[in-house]
Structure formats: C-alpha cells, structure tokens
Design a protein around this motif. Structure first.
Motif, mmCIF file in Angstrom:
data_model
loop_
_atom_site.group_PDB
_atom_site.id
_atom_site.type_symbol
_atom_site.label_atom_id
_atom_site.label_comp_id
_atom_site.label_asym_id
_atom_site.label_seq_id
_atom_site.Cartn_x
_atom_site.Cartn_y
_atom_site.Cartn_z
ATOM 1 N N ARG A 285 55.173 34.447 37.106
ATOM 2 C CA ARG A 285 54.879 33.625 36.410
ATOM 3 C C ARG A 285 52.901 34.550 37.109
ATOM 4 N N VAL A 286 52.175 35.267 35.904
ATOM 5 C CA VAL A 286 51.460 36.116 36.470
ATOM 6 C C VAL A 286 50.039 35.282 36.579
ATOM 7 N N GLN A 287 49.721 34.976 37.941
ATOM 8 C CA GLN A 287 48.501 34.870 38.729
ATOM 9 C C GLN A 287 46.908 35.509 38.208
ATOM 10 N N ALA A 288 47.200 36.768 38.329
ATOM 11 C CA ALA A 288 45.921 37.175 37.509
ATOM 12 C C ALA A 288 46.066 38.302 37.179
ATOM 13 N N GLY A 289 45.420 39.161 36.238
ATOM 14 C CA GLY A 289 45.582 40.118 36.000
ATOM 15 C C GLY A 289 43.682 40.572 36.280
ATOM 16 N N MET A 290 44.179 42.863 36.478
ATOM 17 C CA MET A 290 42.833 43.814 36.319
ATOM 18 C C MET A 290 43.300 44.491 35.455
ATOM 19 N N ASN A 291 42.523 44.353 34.164
ATOM 20 C CA ASN A 291 42.494 45.763 33.213
ATOM 21 C C ASN A 291 41.324 47.090 33.870
ATOM 22 N N ILE A 292 41.972 48.260 34.354
ATOM 23 C CA ILE A 292 41.536 49.000 34.598
ATOM 24 C C ILE A 292 41.131 50.325 33.082
ATOM 25 N N ASN A 293 39.809 50.369 33.434
ATOM 26 C CA ASN A 293 39.477 51.224 31.540
ATOM 27 C C ASN A 293 40.389 51.149 30.208
ATOM 28 N N ILE A 294 40.354 50.058 30.586
ATOM 29 C CA ILE A 294 41.370 49.359 29.014
ATOM 30 C C ILE A 294 40.111 48.374 28.658
ATOM 31 N N TRP A 295 40.139 48.338 27.219
ATOM 32 C CA TRP A 295 39.487 47.274 26.806
ATOM 33 C C TRP A 295 40.094 46.514 25.730
#
Length: 409
Positions: free
Chosen positions: A367-377
């Motif tokens: 299960r996804v707890q958190a996500g971080m998008n880098i240079n993607i919007w």
C-alpha cells in the motif's frame, strides 16, 4: 473589554489569515480580531528560503492578502500585539501592552520558533536563523557581503538556503549530524538524491559531524569548529536544526499540550471554545488513527479552513495526506503522504527517460504510504488518491512510467 460575540485569532501567519478569510466566506458577520506578534501583516513563509531569498520575487508577493483586504472584510488586524496570557474561564486574552480582549471562540495559530544551537560563540553577529521575512532579508544582505557560509543542519531549510547561497556564488559548507541529509524524512534509499544534488553543485557536505563551538573576531562570527577538531572558515553561519511549537501560552492556560497543542479532528483543544491550527497543532487524523503535527505550508492553509468552519459549528475535518514541496537548483519536488509508526517495507522508483525525472513511492504491505515526484508535474493529485485509497498495488505497474498512475486506482 468587548462582550460582543466574536472570534479572536492569535497568530498572524498563514493559518490565522486563512481562518479569517474562511470565516467571512462562510457568512460569519460578527467581529474578527487577528492579533499578530510581528509588525508585518500575514505572509507565506516558503518563499523566505526560496525565491524571495534569491531575489526572484518582490516583498509584496509573499503576503497572504493585500493590505486593504482586512479593512474591506472587517477583520481587525492588530500588529505588534503579542499575547502574553489566556484565561479560558473568563474567555479573555491579554496582550503585552496590557490590553484585555474577550472572545466567543478563540483560534491559537501561534506557529513555532527555530531551535537554537547551544555552543560557545552562538551569539556572535553573523549567526542567522530563518523564520521571519526580516530574517530572510538579513541573510540575503549577508550573501551580498560574504564569500563563505557554513550551514548547520541539512533539513529542508538547510538545503534550500545552501542552494540559495550557491546560486549567489558563495562557498558553502553544509554540516549534518546524521549519515545523510533528510535521512529521517526520506530514508536511506532516497536521501542520497539530495546529498548528490548538493555535492554536484559544489557544496562541501559533511555528514556525521557535530559542532563544538563557533569562532569570532570583534563580535562577528568567523567560523565553526567541529568536535573532531576540524575548522570551517565562514563569514556567516546559518542554523537550521528544526523548530519548536509555540505551545507555552496554551500550556500556561491549562490546555493539553504534548508536542504542540493537542486537538481533535476538528482542531478543537481540551477547551471546546478554543481551537489550534498550523505548526503548533498536534491534531488527530482519523485516516491515520493517530495524532500528527505537520510543519508545512499546505497544512497551515488547510487547517485554517478547517478551524474556521469548526468554530462555526460545521463538521469540518481535513484528513488528507500531508503535502510539501521544495525547489533546489534545477530540482523541484512535491511530497505527498505520511509514513506511519510501522514505517515502510519497500521503496519503488518510477524512472523516466530523463534521468532528472523520477517518482518515488514508499510502501507498506503493497500500500502506498507516500510518494515524491521530482521534476514531474501534475501527478501529486494522483499520488494523493493512491495514498488515500489504501489499496494494494502491483509494484511492477507502479514502477512502469508507461502506465498512468490514475489507472492504478
């Protein structure tokens, strides 16, 4: 002292300003008094370590509302009005000048204070902390005069000010007690991204070090001495070692305080007529089933809305995942989610053709707890929905940039 039913907001930051705005938007037509300790009307703090610090935006751009907004919306804005005591029994607050004000409902949005370093030399001129707009302006002026800066603490403030200092052409030494920057937040799998980013931009990043003292000459800081005896010469020392929630006012009034002011999901304190929002609020999150205190811009904005609606008797709750963002050099990122007490058991990287673009997911039991998008919007909303869904995901699909995130819901 007024006896007219009214709302008093203690704290002139983002949470307080948004609460006042929301009260008016929701039709509240009684008296609103906003008491701000600073001499500036409410402003947003993220630019202070980003664009404003680097001179890319002007001062007017950081304020939550234009100056005329408060009079136009009948919000009595009292600046330089620090509140020194609170009496829940009498429903009054008292300012440093001895003015006593009565309230019907009270919002405590008192924010936080930067932690100080307690080593010899910590009081030298040129040792800077970043919290207020004046702090940012002093640091920016210092950048124009300095050649070398040492930064103590490689958290978000430390990293962002390091990027600003490098962009200003300074030599930067970044000192961190842990093995990596942001290790507690991002874990050992992801924290190296930020270590490599700053080293690639010429920062002298030193991890697992401790500061023994600051040196100075004629009252001005000249450097840092580490416990291993090594010395870093510096014309300025910036300190970013965390913040402490300003809960003393509440504690002295007998409200429940534990890592901030303890509030329920409606941001109500142990007194039913007093609410708290922003950095200072240790709020119960029904989605997580526990209390959580968040020190970011989005939380202050959201909780300002929630507190205002709750004060009006609405069933207002914000249980959305936490959100924050950062800009450093050519890296922009957004982080959405909350890692629970049980932590995570897997990290998935969704890598794109451009090596600077990646999305990172922290999972627990698929299960996804958190996500971080880098240079993607334009993906933060999809990440938020994945976090909120609590659904098990196919990790191969999660890692595949060719599969839209929305299709995984």
């Amino acid at each position: 002292m007024t006896t007219e039913p009214n709302v008093i907001i203690v704290g002139g930051g983002l949470a307080g300003a948004i609460a006042a705005q929301t009260l008016r938007e929701e039709g509240f037509d009684r008296r609103i008094t906003l008491l701000g300790e600073e001499s500036n009307r409410p402003y947003e703090r993220p630019p202070l370590s980003k664009d404003y610090l680097q001179g890319n935006t002007d001062r007017d751009s950081i304020f939550v509302h234009p100056e005329s907004w408060y009079a136009n919306h009948a919000v009595e804005l009292r600046l330089g009005a620090a509140v020194t005591s609170l009496d829940p029994a009498l429903r009054t607050v008292t300012t440093a000048t001895g003015v006593q004000l009565g309230y019907d409902k009270l919002l405590l949005a008192t924010g936080s204070t930067p932690r100080r370093v307690s080593v010899p030399g910590a009081d030298f001129d040129g040792v800077r902390y970043l919290r207020s707009v004046e702090d940012s302006e002093r640091i920016k002026a210092g950048f124009a005069r300095a050649q070398r800066v040492a930064i103590i603490g490689a958290g978000w403030i430390g990293l962002e000010t390091a990027a600003a200092a490098r962009n200003a052409g300074l030599d930067v030494t970044l000192l961190e007690a842990s093995e990596l920057p942001l290790l507690r937040v991002l874990g050992p799998e992801v924290a190296p991204i930020f270590a490599d980013l700053h080293r690639d931009h010429g920062v002298d990043l030193r991890c697992q070090v401790a500061v023994a003292e600051l040196t100075g000459r004629n009252g001005a800081v000249t450097g840092v001495i580490l416990r291993d005896g090594s010395r870093i010469d510096a014309d300025m020392v910036l300190v970013g070692v965390g913040i402490t929630p300003n809960g003393q006012l509440a504690a002295e009034a007998g409200l429940k305080v534990d890592n901030g002011i303890v509030v329920d999901e409606h941001l109500r304190t142990s007194d039913p007529d007093i609410f708290a929002a922003g950095d200072v609020a240790h709020a119960y999150n029904p989605r997580l089933g526990r209390h959580i205190r968040v020190e970011h811009w989005a939380n202050a904005r959201r909780q300002g809305v929630t507190a205002a609606k709750a004060m009006l008797g609405q069933d207002a709750v914000d249980a959305r995942p936490s959100y924050f963002f950062s800009d450093q050099y050519d890296l922009g990122m957004e982080y959405t989610g909350d890692i629970g007490p049980s932590g995570y058991d897997r990290v998935i990287f969704r890598r794109h053709a451009d090596s600077r673009q990646v999305i990172v997911f922290w999972l627990h039991e698929q299960r996804v707890q958190a996500g971080m998008n880098i240079n993607i919007w334009d993906v933060a909303d999809d990440i938020e929905r994945l976090v909120q869904s609590s659904r098990r995901v196919n990790v191969d699909d999660l890692a595949n940039p060719g599969i839209p995130l929305a299709s995984l819901l």
